[in-house]
Write a protein that holds these residues in place. Sequence first.
Motif, PDB file in Angstrom:
ATOM      1  N   THR A  72      -5.599   8.507  -2.928  1.00  0.00           N
ATOM      2  CA  THR A  72      -4.853   7.553  -1.723  1.00  0.00           C
ATOM      3  C   THR A  72      -3.876   8.741  -1.338  1.00  0.00           C
ATOM      4  O   THR A  72      -3.562   9.352  -0.375  1.00  0.00           O
ATOM      5  CB  THR A  72      -3.928   6.222  -1.733  1.00  0.00           C
ATOM      6  OG1 THR A  72      -5.435   5.683  -2.314  1.00  0.00           O
ATOM      7  CG2 THR A  72      -3.770   5.968  -0.400  1.00  0.00           C
ATOM      8  N   VAL A  76     -10.793   3.341  -2.392  1.00  0.00           N
ATOM      9  CA  VAL A  76     -10.667   2.335  -3.300  1.00  0.00           C
ATOM     10  C   VAL A  76     -11.400   1.081  -3.684  1.00  0.00           C
ATOM     11  O   VAL A  76     -10.636   0.623  -4.689  1.00  0.00           O
ATOM     12  CB  VAL A  76      -8.884   2.254  -2.255  1.00  0.00           C
ATOM     13  CG1 VAL A  76      -8.152   0.362  -3.273  1.00  0.00           C
ATOM     14  CG2 VAL A  76      -8.005   2.674  -2.376  1.00  0.00           C
ATOM     15  N   PRO A  86       1.246   6.125  -1.443  1.00  0.00           N
ATOM     16  CA  PRO A  86       1.272   5.177  -1.709  1.00  0.00           C
ATOM     17  C   PRO A  86       1.822   5.166  -3.475  1.00  0.00           C
ATOM     18  O   PRO A  86       2.920   5.725  -4.150  1.00  0.00           O
ATOM     19  CB  PRO A  86      -0.014   6.146  -2.477  1.00  0.00           C
ATOM     20  CG  PRO A  86      -0.235   6.712  -1.827  1.00  0.00           C
ATOM     21  CD  PRO A  86       1.528   7.403  -1.624  1.00  0.00           C
ATOM     22  N   TRP A  90       0.660  -1.424  -0.090  1.00  0.00           N
ATOM     23  CA  TRP A  90       0.149   0.491   0.223  1.00  0.00           C
ATOM     24  C   TRP A  90       0.735   1.474   0.137  1.00  0.00           C
ATOM     25  O   TRP A  90       0.570   2.434  -0.678  1.00  0.00           O
ATOM     26  CB  TRP A  90      -0.852  -0.096   1.398  1.00  0.00           C
ATOM     27  CG  TRP A  90      -1.971  -1.110   0.892  1.00  0.00           C
ATOM     28  CD1 TRP A  90      -2.443  -1.867   0.946  1.00  0.00           C
ATOM     29  CD2 TRP A  90      -3.314  -0.242   0.220  1.00  0.00           C
ATOM     30  NE1 TRP A  90      -3.887  -2.319   1.045  1.00  0.00           N
ATOM     31  CE2 TRP A  90      -4.398  -1.034   0.507  1.00  0.00           C
ATOM     32  CE3 TRP A  90      -3.846   1.260   0.364  1.00  0.00           C
ATOM     33  CZ2 TRP A  90      -5.698  -0.892   0.188  1.00  0.00           C
ATOM     34  CZ3 TRP A  90      -5.830   1.399   0.205  1.00  0.00           C
ATOM     35  CH2 TRP A  90      -5.725  -0.220  -0.012  1.00  0.00           C
ATOM     36  N   ILE A 108     -10.299   5.336   3.300  1.00  0.00           N
ATOM     37  CA  ILE A 108      -9.138   5.126   2.129  1.00  0.00           C
ATOM     38  C   ILE A 108      -9.203   4.090   1.822  1.00  0.00           C
ATOM     39  O   ILE A 108      -9.902   4.145   0.358  1.00  0.00           O
ATOM     40  CB  ILE A 108      -7.645   5.106   2.249  1.00  0.00           C
ATOM     41  CG1 ILE A 108      -7.823   6.366   3.210  1.00  0.00           C
ATOM     42  CG2 ILE A 108      -6.700   5.034   1.591  1.00  0.00           C
ATOM     43  CD1 ILE A 108      -6.063   6.858   3.350  1.00  0.00           C
TER      44      ILE A 108
END
Length: 256
Positions: free
Chosen positions: A245, A220, A33, A26, A216
Amino acid sequence: CLRGKAGWGENMALVTTVANAFGARWFDEQWQPEFNGPEWTRAATFYVDLLSKYGPPGASSNGFNENLALFNTGKCAMWVDATVAGSFVTDASQSKVADKVGFTFAPQEDTDKGSAWLYSWALAIPSTSKKQDAAKAFTTWATSRDYAKLVAETDGVANVPPGTRESTYSAEYMAAAPFAKVTLESLKQADPASPSAKPVPYVGIQLVTIPEFQAIGTQVGKMFSAALTGQMPVEQMLTAVQQSTTREMKRAGYPK
């Protein structure tokens, strides 16, 4: 029957497992990111292609209960999910394929790190509760050996909650639960501090244990579902994920 439903709790648990197996992470060690890297491209392409070509109809809307029903009726050849489902799919009273089910470790690609399905269900008592003592008493009982014994006596030892404590994995439980051996070995090998091929600044195999990750991960997850339903190609989706992100992490003050 992989998970496809939008939202962190439904599909990102599996997506992160797949990403880990491809060596993706991640965030890098500076909390940046990494969705624009080759590892995520390969992992996301694999995930979307696999579900699009071989997943059940409406995969983007399926969660645990939907996939359980599909698997138990023989409409799913492979299901990647938590061990808690093991007792359901091996119970002949509710599964038509109970005598045909096998268990193994999660698939691997470039690394065996982080390919385990290691999640957690936590019990919490709101500070606003007016029944905190009663709630504490209940949660203590619900995670106790007394409760495990009651489940074993009422529903069979194979139905004892699999992740409650090490003492669960007695000789009796290991013999009764066909999934117990794989579960125990997986728990021993899983390392939440090292979930991918490269070092990470976070702890967590399927989730990143920071407060911001709930929001987040949900965002996603929605974008991954959009790619799964053909609303956008994988590369465009990953670009959007990288941007959103990065924005949220900068707002939270993480990137160094």
